[in-house]
Design a protein around this motif. Structure first.
Motif, PDB file in Angstrom:
ATOM      1  N   MET A  55     -30.681  -5.335  16.948  1.00  0.00           N
ATOM      2  CA  MET A  55     -30.184  -6.693  16.881  1.00  0.00           C
ATOM      3  C   MET A  55     -31.303  -7.708  17.093  1.00  0.00           C
ATOM      4  O   MET A  55     -31.316  -8.747  16.465  1.00  0.00           O
ATOM      5  N   ARG A  56     -32.242  -7.370  17.983  1.00  0.00           N
ATOM      6  CA  ARG A  56     -33.339  -8.290  18.268  1.00  0.00           C
ATOM      7  C   ARG A  56     -34.209  -8.504  17.032  1.00  0.00           C
ATOM      8  O   ARG A  56     -34.662  -9.618  16.771  1.00  0.00           O
ATOM      9  N   ASN A  57     -34.429  -7.433  16.255  1.00  0.00           N
ATOM     10  CA  ASN A  57     -35.249  -7.562  15.049  1.00  0.00           C
ATOM     11  C   ASN A  57     -34.600  -8.494  14.033  1.00  0.00           C
ATOM     12  O   ASN A  57     -35.294  -9.225  13.330  1.00  0.00           O
ATOM     13  N   ARG A  93     -44.921  -8.628   9.440  1.00  0.00           N
ATOM     14  CA  ARG A  93     -44.377  -7.277   9.304  1.00  0.00           C
ATOM     15  C   ARG A  93     -43.089  -7.083  10.084  1.00  0.00           C
ATOM     16  O   ARG A  93     -42.481  -6.042   9.997  1.00  0.00           O
ATOM     17  N   GLY A  94     -42.720  -8.053  10.889  1.00  0.00           N
ATOM     18  CA  GLY A  94     -41.490  -7.930  11.649  1.00  0.00           C
ATOM     19  C   GLY A  94     -41.668  -7.240  12.990  1.00  0.00           C
ATOM     20  O   GLY A  94     -40.707  -6.897  13.646  1.00  0.00           O
ATOM     21  N   ALA A  95     -42.911  -7.023  13.387  1.00  0.00           N
ATOM     22  CA  ALA A  95     -43.135  -6.329  14.662  1.00  0.00           C
ATOM     23  C   ALA A  95     -43.811  -7.256  15.648  1.00  0.00           C
ATOM     24  O   ALA A  95     -44.398  -8.224  15.335  1.00  0.00           O
ATOM     25  N   VAL A 104     -35.225 -12.095  15.220  1.00  0.00           N
ATOM     26  CA  VAL A 104     -36.616 -12.485  14.991  1.00  0.00           C
ATOM     27  C   VAL A 104     -36.864 -12.705  13.506  1.00  0.00           C
ATOM     28  O   VAL A 104     -37.509 -13.675  13.103  1.00  0.00           O
ATOM     29  N   PHE A 105     -36.330 -11.807  12.671  1.00  0.00           N
ATOM     30  CA  PHE A 105     -36.481 -11.961  11.228  1.00  0.00           C
ATOM     31  C   PHE A 105     -35.867 -13.269  10.752  1.00  0.00           C
ATOM     32  O   PHE A 105     -36.460 -13.993   9.947  1.00  0.00           O
ATOM     33  N   LEU A 106     -34.679 -13.584  11.247  1.00  0.00           N
ATOM     34  CA  LEU A 106     -34.016 -14.824  10.849  1.00  0.00           C
ATOM     35  C   LEU A 106     -34.805 -16.049  11.298  1.00  0.00           C
ATOM     36  O   LEU A 106     -34.929 -17.019  10.548  1.00  0.00           O
ATOM     37  N   ALA A 107     -35.378 -15.992  12.495  1.00  0.00           N
ATOM     38  CA  ALA A 107     -36.171 -17.118  12.999  1.00  0.00           C
ATOM     39  C   ALA A 107     -37.419 -17.328  12.142  1.00  0.00           C
ATOM     40  O   ALA A 107     -37.764 -18.463  11.793  1.00  0.00           O
ATOM     41  N   VAL A 108     -38.087 -16.245  11.783  1.00  0.00           N
ATOM     42  CA  VAL A 108     -39.285 -16.362  10.940  1.00  0.00           C
ATOM     43  C   VAL A 108     -38.903 -16.858   9.553  1.00  0.00           C
ATOM     44  O   VAL A 108     -39.586 -17.711   8.972  1.00  0.00           O
ATOM     45  N   LEU A 109     -37.809 -16.343   9.008  1.00  0.00           N
ATOM     46  CA  LEU A 109     -37.357 -16.767   7.681  1.00  0.00           C
ATOM     47  C   LEU A 109     -37.038 -18.258   7.653  1.00  0.00           C
ATOM     48  O   LEU A 109     -37.462 -18.977   6.740  1.00  0.00           O
ATOM     49  N   VAL A 110     -36.325 -18.735   8.654  1.00  0.00           N
ATOM     50  CA  VAL A 110     -35.974 -20.160   8.717  1.00  0.00           C
ATOM     51  C   VAL A 110     -37.242 -21.005   8.863  1.00  0.00           C
ATOM     52  O   VAL A 110     -37.382 -22.051   8.218  1.00  0.00           O
TER      53      VAL A 110
END
Length: 57
Positions: free
Chosen positions: A1-3, A55-57, A6-12
């Motif tokens: 869920m955390r990934n 990379r999402g990490a 984070v992915f959504l925050a970076v995308l936005v």
């Protein structure tokens, strides 16, 4: 869920930077301001680089 969060925050963030850079390019063209267009291009290039290198990490 955390990934996913984070992915959504970076995308936005990347999409917001792309929109801001695009607006700077358009407004710089309307005002005949090469400096604003250059800043807009740099913001768009920077957002693209961040999106491609993340990379999402």
């Amino acid at each position: 869920m955390r990934n996913a969060v984070v992915f959504l925050a970076v995308l936005v963030g990347v999409l917001a930077l792309l929109a801001l850079g695009g607006a700077a390019i358009v407004l710089g063209e309307a005002d005949d301001s090469p400096g604003l267009q250059g800043i807009g291009v740099l913001v768009v290039i920077g957002a693209t680089v961040v999106a491609l290198r993340w990379r999402g990490a």
